[in-house]
Design a protein around this motif. Structure first.
Motif, PDB file in Angstrom:
ATOM      1  N   GLY A 265     -25.858 -13.438 -36.397  1.00  0.00           N
ATOM      2  CA  GLY A 265     -24.642 -13.969 -35.803  1.00  0.00           C
ATOM      3  C   GLY A 265     -24.845 -15.381 -35.281  1.00  0.00           C
ATOM      4  N   VAL A 266     -23.742 -16.083 -35.109  1.00  0.00           N
ATOM      5  CA  VAL A 266     -23.757 -17.455 -34.589  1.00  0.00           C
ATOM      6  C   VAL A 266     -22.518 -17.644 -33.706  1.00  0.00           C
ATOM      7  N   VAL A 267     -22.432 -18.821 -33.101  1.00  0.00           N
ATOM      8  CA  VAL A 267     -21.276 -19.200 -32.283  1.00  0.00           C
ATOM      9  C   VAL A 267     -20.663 -20.445 -32.903  1.00  0.00           C
ATOM     10  N   THR A 268     -19.329 -20.483 -32.981  1.00  0.00           N
ATOM     11  CA  THR A 268     -18.671 -21.658 -33.553  1.00  0.00           C
ATOM     12  C   THR A 268     -18.844 -22.865 -32.641  1.00  0.00           C
ATOM     13  N   ASP A 269     -18.830 -24.053 -33.242  1.00  0.00           N
ATOM     14  CA  ASP A 269     -18.940 -25.273 -32.450  1.00  0.00           C
ATOM     15  C   ASP A 269     -17.560 -25.684 -31.923  1.00  0.00           C
TER      16      ASP A 269
END
Length: 150
Positions: free
Chosen positions: A53-57
């Motif tokens: 998973g990642v986090v949007t910028d």
């Protein structure tokens, strides 16, 4: 001379194996916008049932590298947004584009009441005091029936 040839062959083999790793996995890139076409910043983007998973910028963009080929459910969650679930397919050596719109969630928070007082000092009407005393212990050799106050 012999050492330099061995070093060259070792480096060639190392770079070749790295290139094969990149071809056996895929990549997911995309952007999440709100329903009014504004970027959705700091939204958590996760592949369901994985630890990937990642986090949007700030512009709502995200990128997930080295994903094994297959079909995944992409989850997008964030404060003030409804959970988004979309099915995507990742192919080896390819970049899968994932562009979605997420709905804002209207949530009613509980009422918080803050009260204050005018006094700036705290007045305590109760006081206490404690002392510690040491008492010599006595040994009784005979059993006794009554204790007398002396």
């Amino acid at each position: 001379m012999k050492l330099s040839i061995q070093l060259f062959l070792f480096l060639l083999l190392a770079f070749t194996s790295l290139a094969q790793v990149d071809l056996s996995s895929g990549k997911i890139e995309g952007q999440i916008l709100t329903t009014d076409q504004q970027p959705a910043p700091f939204v958590n983007v996760q592949l369901k049932n994985t630890r990937i998973g990642v986090v949007t910028d700030e512009s709502g963009r995200f990128s997930i590298a080295t994903v094994k080929p297959g079909q995944y459910t992409l989850l997008a969650t964030g404060v003030g947004f409804e959970t988004l679930r979309e099915t995507i397919t990742v192919e080896a050596g390819q970049t899968t584009q994932a562009h979605f719109q997420i709905k804002t969630a209207v949530q009613q928070l509980q009422t918080v009441e803050i009260t204050g007082r005018k006094e700036t000092s705290y007045k305590n009407d109760y006081s206490f005091s404690a002392t510690k005393t040491q008492v010599r212990s006595k040994t009784f050799h005979k059993p006794f029936r009554r204790l007398r106050k002396s």
